[in-house]
Design an enzyme around this catalytic site. Structure first.
Site, PDB file in Angstrom:
ATOM      1  CD  GLU A 269      -1.354  -3.300  -6.892  1.00 18.80           C
ATOM      2  OE1 GLU A 269      -2.278  -3.882  -6.291  1.00 18.80           O
ATOM      3  OE2 GLU A 269      -1.489  -2.157  -7.369  1.00 18.80           O
TER       4      GLU A 269
ATOM      5  CG  ASP B 220      -1.709  -1.254   1.384  1.00 18.08           C
ATOM      6  OD1 ASP B 220      -2.526  -1.533   0.513  1.00 18.08           O
ATOM      7  OD2 ASP B 220      -1.479  -1.974   2.375  1.00 18.08           O
TER       8      ASP B 220
HETATM    9  O1  TRH Z   1       4.422  -6.124   0.776  1.00 19.97           O
HETATM   10  P1  TRH Z   1       3.447  -6.764  -0.122  1.00 19.97           P
HETATM   11  O2  TRH Z   1       3.041  -8.109   0.229  1.00 19.97           O
HETATM   12  O3  TRH Z   1       2.197  -5.845  -0.256  1.00 19.97           O
HETATM   13  C1  TRH Z   1       0.895  -6.343  -0.368  1.00 19.97           C
HETATM   14  C2  TRH Z   1       0.312  -6.190  -1.693  1.00 19.97           C
HETATM   15  O4  TRH Z   1       0.427  -4.881  -2.167  1.00 19.97           O
HETATM   16  C3  TRH Z   1      -1.135  -6.586  -1.666  1.00 19.97           C
HETATM   17  O5  TRH Z   1      -1.738  -6.376  -2.913  1.00 19.97           O
HETATM   18  C4  TRH Z   1      -1.838  -5.773  -0.623  1.00 19.97           C
HETATM   19  O6  TRH Z   1      -3.148  -6.156  -0.531  1.00 19.97           O
HETATM   20  C5  TRH Z   1      -1.143  -5.978   0.684  1.00 19.97           C
HETATM   21  O7  TRH Z   1       0.209  -5.611   0.563  1.00 19.97           O
HETATM   22  C6  TRH Z   1      -1.776  -5.173   1.754  1.00 19.97           C
HETATM   23  O8  TRH Z   1       4.082  -6.829  -1.615  1.00 19.97           O
HETATM   24  P2  TRH Z   1       4.299  -5.663  -2.705  1.00 19.97           P
HETATM   25  O9  TRH Z   1       3.023  -5.174  -3.265  1.00 19.97           O
HETATM   26  O10 TRH Z   1       5.259  -6.196  -3.653  1.00 19.97           O
HETATM   27  O11 TRH Z   1       4.948  -4.490  -1.903  1.00 19.97           O
HETATM   28  C7  TRH Z   1       6.256  -4.578  -1.418  1.00 19.97           C
HETATM   29  C8  TRH Z   1       6.888  -3.202  -1.481  1.00 19.97           C
HETATM   30  O12 TRH Z   1       8.082  -3.202  -0.734  1.00 19.97           O
HETATM   31  C9  TRH Z   1       7.257  -2.808  -2.901  1.00 19.97           C
HETATM   32  O13 TRH Z   1       6.968  -1.434  -3.078  1.00 19.97           O
HETATM   33  C10 TRH Z   1       8.747  -3.042  -2.960  1.00 19.97           C
HETATM   34  C11 TRH Z   1       9.146  -2.730  -1.545  1.00 19.97           C
HETATM   35  N1  TRH Z   1      10.404  -3.357  -1.097  1.00 19.97           N
HETATM   36  C12 TRH Z   1      11.466  -2.539  -0.778  1.00 19.97           C
HETATM   37  O14 TRH Z   1      11.368  -1.308  -0.925  1.00 19.97           O
HETATM   38  N2  TRH Z   1      12.614  -3.102  -0.330  1.00 19.97           N
HETATM   39  C13 TRH Z   1      12.772  -4.445  -0.189  1.00 19.97           C
HETATM   40  O15 TRH Z   1      13.860  -4.908   0.232  1.00 19.97           O
HETATM   41  C14 TRH Z   1      11.664  -5.279  -0.537  1.00 19.97           C
HETATM   42  C15 TRH Z   1      11.809  -6.778  -0.412  1.00 19.97           C
HETATM   43  C16 TRH Z   1      10.499  -4.715  -0.986  1.00 19.97           C
END
Ligand code: TRH
Length: 387
Positions: A281, A24
């Site tokens: 996402e 989010d």
């Molecule tokens: O963290 P998530 O599982 O987020 C989820 C999804 O968005 C889902 O649709 C939603 O319903 C839920 O949250 C509440 O996975 P996502 O979407 O890939 O988000 C991870 C974020 O973290 C992404 O912007 C990349 C960031 N990230 C970093 O900045 N540094 C890191 O080392 C890693 C592993 C990720």
């Protein structure tokens, strides 16, 4: 002066509530930054959990009420939300409930603001039919519009920064860039010739099966895992603590523990690897834009609805692949998301169709980038509502 083709300067209020994880905050921040830095918009981002935002954007001070980063005004969204001036464009991210007083003031404002519910990403067909639909407020004279990200021109598109494809290609072609990345991020450099795999998944992924296949396989694999549930699970499987900066070897496998990376550094990790395991996402989209093959762990949903999302995505992603690559990829996604103990075998099959997968990842990224970007599409959509 506005850049040619830039939308009119408008004020925006984006409301972001962190349900869980990082997606989010990641999506809202990426969107806000693009509006402010590329489209010259006047953006306020209201976040109810600044500590989570700080994980991906370390310059944030979670104790401050207001701060400015990359031309975005970031505000703490607390329960006792004080009255504030209403923006021209109001975005509720992922159906979050806006403060009642704010909505009441929106109804009184003249001209009325454009009100958007920015939805979650899905490749499902129904999204095209719902994208842009109005939803009149049950009591107040206000209309909210549903805005869906997506993979086709009948949706709002994806968040793709200007120049991203160029920056990514330049990085991947620069022989010094990847070694410098490991150094700066305190990651033990993977051995030359090892297949580089980044790992970001939920806790129920069948990692043990994959670790076994990698360790006993016939080629070296370097698995790079940022701090979090995947690293904790890897550490449990190998029976050794894996603090960021550590590297543990088992047969052909080397596990490289990384710190949790800032958002833009995480992009570089995706660009630096040969294949990326991603989830949710935002990392899912970024891995596609990295022009590398991916294995997606979809966010688990009630009634296992995530499997419809996986099929819908593969239906769009796979047709250009040869049939063997299509079925290996689908079987791998299925096993990974079901937590199947035979994930290692599916990995073997995926390796068998590697050249086709790698080539396709490249053309898919270019196809996505050619489809325009969500920030600009949404700015245009709102401008039409404000006319
Ligand atoms: O963290 P998530 O599982 O987020 C989820 C999804 O968005 C889902 O649709 C939603 O319903 C839920 O949250 C509440 O996975 P996502 O979407 O890939 O988000 C991870 C974020 O973290 C992404 O912007 C990349 C960031 N990230 C970093 O900045 N540094 C890191 O080392 C890693 C592993 C990720």
């Amino acid at each position: 002066m506005r850049a040619p083709g830039a939308p009119m300067k408008r004020s925006w209020d984006i409301f972001c509530s962190v349900v869980d994880n990082y997606g989010d905050a990641g999506v809202c921040w990426r969107f806000a930054r693009q509006l402010a830095t590329e489209l010259g918009q006047d953006v306020r981002l209201w976040v109810d959990d600044l500590a989570t935002l700080q994980r991906i954007l370390p310059v944030i001070d979670p104790d401050r009420e207001a701060q400015c980063v990359s031309a975005v005004e970031i505000r703490r969204w607390s329960k006792d939300f004080a009255a504030t001036e209403i923006a021209d464009i109001v975005i509720e991210a992922f159906g979050v409930r806006l403060p009642e007083a704010y909505v009441a003031a929106m109804a009184k404002r003249r001209p009325q603001p454009a009100w958007i519910n920015l939805e979650y990403l899905s490749a499902e067909h129904w999204v095209e039919g719902c994208h842009g639909l109005p939803s009149p407020h049950p009591v107040l004279p206000l209309t909210k519009y549903f805005y869906f990200p997506g993979f086709t021109p009948a949706t709002g598109g994806l968040l793709i920064e200007d120049g991203l494809m160029h920056a990514r290609a330049a990085y991947q072609e620069d022989v010094a860039a990847i070694p410098a990345f490991w150094r700066v991020q305190n990651i033990v450099p993977p051995d030359d010739g090892a297949l580089r795999v980044s790992m970001f998944c939920y806790g129920h992924a069948p990692l043990a099966s994959l670790v076994h296949a990698w360790a006993t396989g016939d080629a070296p694999v370097a698995c790079i895992a940022p701090e979090g549930v995947a690293l904790a699970e890897l550490s449990r499987i190998v029976g050794e603590p894996l603090a960021p900066g550590a590297c543990v070897r088992r047969g052909q496998l080397a596990i490289h523990a990384a710190p949790f990376l800032a958002l833009d550094a995480y992009d570089r990790l995706l660009w630096s690897c040969d294949i990326n395991f991603v989830r949710g996402e935002d990392s899912f989209v970024r891995s596609q834009l990295a022009a590398r093959p991916l294995v997606w762990h979809a966010y688990p949903q009630e009634g296992a609805a995530e499997f419809q999302k996986i099929s819908a995505f593969l239906e769009r992603y796979s047709p250009a692949l040869e049939p063997a690559a299509q079925s290996s990829l689908a079987a791998c996604f299925e096993a990974w998301n079901r937590g199947s103990g035979d994930m290692g075998e599916h990995w073997g099959a995926l390796r068998g169709v590697w050249p086709a997968l790698s080539e396709h990842a490249h053309s898919w990224a270019l196809q996505l980038a050619a489809g325009g970007n969500l920030a600009r599409n949404l700015a245009d959509f709102c401008e039409n509502r404000l006319k």
